[in-house]
Scaffold this motif. Sequence first.
Motif, mmCIF file in Angstrom:
data_model
loop_
_atom_site.group_PDB
_atom_site.id
_atom_site.type_symbol
_atom_site.label_atom_id
_atom_site.label_comp_id
_atom_site.label_asym_id
_atom_site.label_seq_id
_atom_site.Cartn_x
_atom_site.Cartn_y
_atom_site.Cartn_z
ATOM 1 N N LEU A 183 0.949 -1.097 0.108
ATOM 2 C CA LEU A 183 -0.254 -0.059 0.012
ATOM 3 C C LEU A 183 0.720 1.086 0.057
ATOM 4 O O LEU A 183 0.503 2.225 -0.488
ATOM 5 C CB LEU A 183 -1.051 0.056 1.161
ATOM 6 C CG LEU A 183 -1.911 -1.012 1.134
ATOM 7 C CD1 LEU A 183 -3.055 -0.946 2.652
ATOM 8 C CD2 LEU A 183 -2.953 -0.870 0.223
ATOM 9 N N LEU A 184 2.086 1.223 0.561
ATOM 10 C CA LEU A 184 2.996 2.134 0.711
ATOM 11 C C LEU A 184 3.381 2.596 -0.821
ATOM 12 O O LEU A 184 3.601 3.753 -1.163
ATOM 13 C CB LEU A 184 4.074 2.156 1.674
ATOM 14 C CG LEU A 184 5.104 3.138 1.599
ATOM 15 C CD1 LEU A 184 4.368 4.606 2.165
ATOM 16 C CD2 LEU A 184 6.177 2.914 2.682
ATOM 17 N N ILE A 185 3.882 1.662 -1.328
ATOM 18 C CA ILE A 185 4.161 1.720 -2.790
ATOM 19 C C ILE A 185 3.339 2.412 -3.553
ATOM 20 O O ILE A 185 3.538 3.389 -4.486
ATOM 21 C CB ILE A 185 4.872 0.539 -3.555
ATOM 22 C CG1 ILE A 185 6.233 0.036 -2.689
ATOM 23 C CG2 ILE A 185 5.358 0.572 -4.896
ATOM 24 C CD1 ILE A 185 6.706 -1.329 -2.914
ATOM 25 N N PHE A 203 -5.327 4.562 0.543
ATOM 26 C CA PHE A 203 -4.404 4.757 0.309
ATOM 27 C C PHE A 203 -3.836 5.621 1.629
ATOM 28 O O PHE A 203 -2.733 6.101 1.511
ATOM 29 C CB PHE A 203 -4.313 6.033 -0.901
ATOM 30 C CG PHE A 203 -4.577 5.624 -2.119
ATOM 31 C CD1 PHE A 203 -3.790 4.457 -2.693
ATOM 32 C CD2 PHE A 203 -5.533 6.173 -2.901
ATOM 33 C CE1 PHE A 203 -4.351 3.896 -3.801
ATOM 34 C CE2 PHE A 203 -5.672 5.623 -4.202
ATOM 35 C CZ PHE A 203 -4.891 4.658 -4.600
ATOM 36 N N ARG A 204 -4.606 5.423 2.783
ATOM 37 C CA ARG A 204 -4.308 5.852 4.126
ATOM 38 C C ARG A 204 -4.028 4.536 5.032
ATOM 39 O O ARG A 204 -3.613 4.761 6.149
ATOM 40 C CB ARG A 204 -5.609 6.641 4.585
ATOM 41 C CG ARG A 204 -5.646 7.995 3.894
ATOM 42 C CD ARG A 204 -4.377 8.765 4.124
ATOM 43 N NE ARG A 204 -4.659 10.215 3.516
ATOM 44 C CZ ARG A 204 -3.957 11.388 3.598
ATOM 45 N NH1 ARG A 204 -2.916 11.314 4.814
ATOM 46 N NH2 ARG A 204 -4.180 12.269 3.288
ATOM 47 N N ILE A 205 -4.443 3.623 4.698
ATOM 48 C CA ILE A 205 -4.227 2.194 5.350
ATOM 49 C C ILE A 205 -2.687 2.126 5.723
ATOM 50 O O ILE A 205 -2.858 1.663 7.063
ATOM 51 C CB ILE A 205 -4.606 0.769 4.636
ATOM 52 C CG1 ILE A 205 -6.176 1.063 4.453
ATOM 53 C CG2 ILE A 205 -4.392 -0.196 5.526
ATOM 54 C CD1 ILE A 205 -6.988 1.131 5.536
ATOM 55 N N TYR A 206 -1.825 2.376 5.163
ATOM 56 C CA TYR A 206 -0.512 2.047 5.547
ATOM 57 C C TYR A 206 0.065 2.996 6.688
ATOM 58 O O TYR A 206 0.894 2.703 7.687
ATOM 59 C CB TYR A 206 0.476 2.477 4.397
ATOM 60 C CG TYR A 206 0.725 3.971 4.186
ATOM 61 C CD1 TYR A 206 1.684 4.806 4.721
ATOM 62 C CD2 TYR A 206 -0.002 4.668 3.163
ATOM 63 C CE1 TYR A 206 1.988 6.018 4.333
ATOM 64 C CE2 TYR A 206 0.047 5.783 2.832
ATOM 65 C CZ TYR A 206 1.264 6.614 3.394
ATOM 66 O OH TYR A 206 1.459 7.969 3.113
ATOM 67 N N GLU A 207 -0.821 4.281 6.938
ATOM 68 C CA GLU A 207 -0.761 5.072 7.919
ATOM 69 C C GLU A 207 -1.074 4.236 9.430
ATOM 70 O O GLU A 207 -0.574 4.400 10.393
ATOM 71 C CB GLU A 207 -0.989 6.606 7.926
ATOM 72 C CG GLU A 207 -0.392 7.112 6.881
ATOM 73 C CD GLU A 207 -1.152 8.521 6.473
ATOM 74 O OE1 GLU A 207 -2.165 8.677 6.950
ATOM 75 O OE2 GLU A 207 -0.476 9.329 5.801
ATOM 76 N N PHE A 208 -2.386 3.667 9.180
ATOM 77 C CA PHE A 208 -2.901 3.132 10.336
ATOM 78 C C PHE A 208 -2.232 2.063 10.640
ATOM 79 O O PHE A 208 -2.115 1.757 11.898
ATOM 80 C CB PHE A 208 -4.411 2.476 9.970
ATOM 81 C CG PHE A 208 -5.494 3.511 9.715
ATOM 82 C CD1 PHE A 208 -5.973 4.425 10.805
ATOM 83 C CD2 PHE A 208 -5.742 4.150 8.570
ATOM 84 C CE1 PHE A 208 -7.137 5.164 10.743
ATOM 85 C CE2 PHE A 208 -6.718 5.196 8.275
ATOM 86 C CZ PHE A 208 -7.379 5.812 9.440
ATOM 87 N N LEU A 209 -1.647 1.397 9.424
ATOM 88 C CA LEU A 209 -0.830 -0.046 9.749
ATOM 89 C C LEU A 209 0.741 0.336 10.803
ATOM 90 O O LEU A 209 1.105 -0.360 11.565
ATOM 91 C CB LEU A 209 -0.108 -0.395 8.680
ATOM 92 C CG LEU A 209 -1.097 -1.708 7.816
ATOM 93 C CD1 LEU A 209 -0.856 -2.022 6.558
ATOM 94 C CD2 LEU A 209 -1.258 -2.641 8.836
ATOM 95 N N ILE A 210 1.058 1.768 10.561
ATOM 96 C CA ILE A 210 2.029 2.274 11.420
ATOM 97 C C ILE A 210 1.894 2.299 12.764
ATOM 98 O O ILE A 210 2.666 1.663 13.633
ATOM 99 C CB ILE A 210 2.698 3.599 10.936
ATOM 100 C CG1 ILE A 210 3.207 3.697 9.494
ATOM 101 C CG2 ILE A 210 3.839 4.223 12.183
ATOM 102 C CD1 ILE A 210 3.377 5.010 8.936
ATOM 103 N N GLY A 211 0.624 2.608 13.300
ATOM 104 C CA GLY A 211 0.284 2.529 14.397
ATOM 105 C C GLY A 211 0.002 1.076 15.122
ATOM 106 O O GLY A 211 0.253 0.715 16.002
ATOM 107 N N THR A 212 -0.475 0.285 14.003
ATOM 108 C CA THR A 212 -0.477 -1.392 14.423
ATOM 109 C C THR A 212 0.742 -1.773 14.607
ATOM 110 O O THR A 212 0.935 -2.535 15.849
ATOM 111 C CB THR A 212 -1.307 -2.174 13.209
ATOM 112 O OG1 THR A 212 -2.499 -1.542 12.815
ATOM 113 C CG2 THR A 212 -1.455 -3.346 13.323
#
Length: 227
Positions: A183-185, A203-212
Amino acid sequence: MNLINKKNFIKKGYQPEIDCLRALAVSLVVLFHFEISQFSGGFIGVDIFFVISGYLITKIVSESNQKKKFNLIDFYLKRFRRIFPALLTTIFLSLIVGFFLLSPEHIKRLSESALYSSLSISNYFFWKESGYFDFAKHFKPLLHTWSLSVEIQFYLIWPFFIFFLNQFFQRTKLILFLVFIFLLIISYFYSSRSTGFFYFTGFRIYEFLIGTFLYLFKFEIKKRYTD
């Protein structure tokens, strides 16, 4: 009031550092919108909110699953009580003020954005009208609800995704990491092609994943030193 009484007012599991990050995120957004000294860090504030949400929702779902106490209906009811009273109040007041200040054309658009906001899909509404013929943000009283819609959409899918991974896969961290990289790529390459990417949940899921990941690694470190 002594220290013991003060502790009684502190909710178990409360993390003051998260509230500090929230305060930082709000400050960045406020400074950006008031255009103080050409401040341009407002979007970082939104990113911080998404990371916090990823951390908290993963924490809630994972810890409840470990205790065999996760209840999907209870989870959504808590999110509803936390979000929608304030959201609907904001929409209602915006419609009243807009009626007296805006032109008929802008009132029509405000009414449409109010409907989309109440349904938690305002990010798609503002994406549809983004581009060359878009209106200035000053005529969009509910523009800020796009990020809340993204968060709510994340709340809808993430508990199912975490539960699915925990039930059927053992290497959940590896799968989450591969999803993050993918998703980041995609987000990086697509961001230069369209302004619409800004509003899309995918396109924002990768930001939530950082928190995960912050929660998962914190949990692993804590478990390692307490076992």
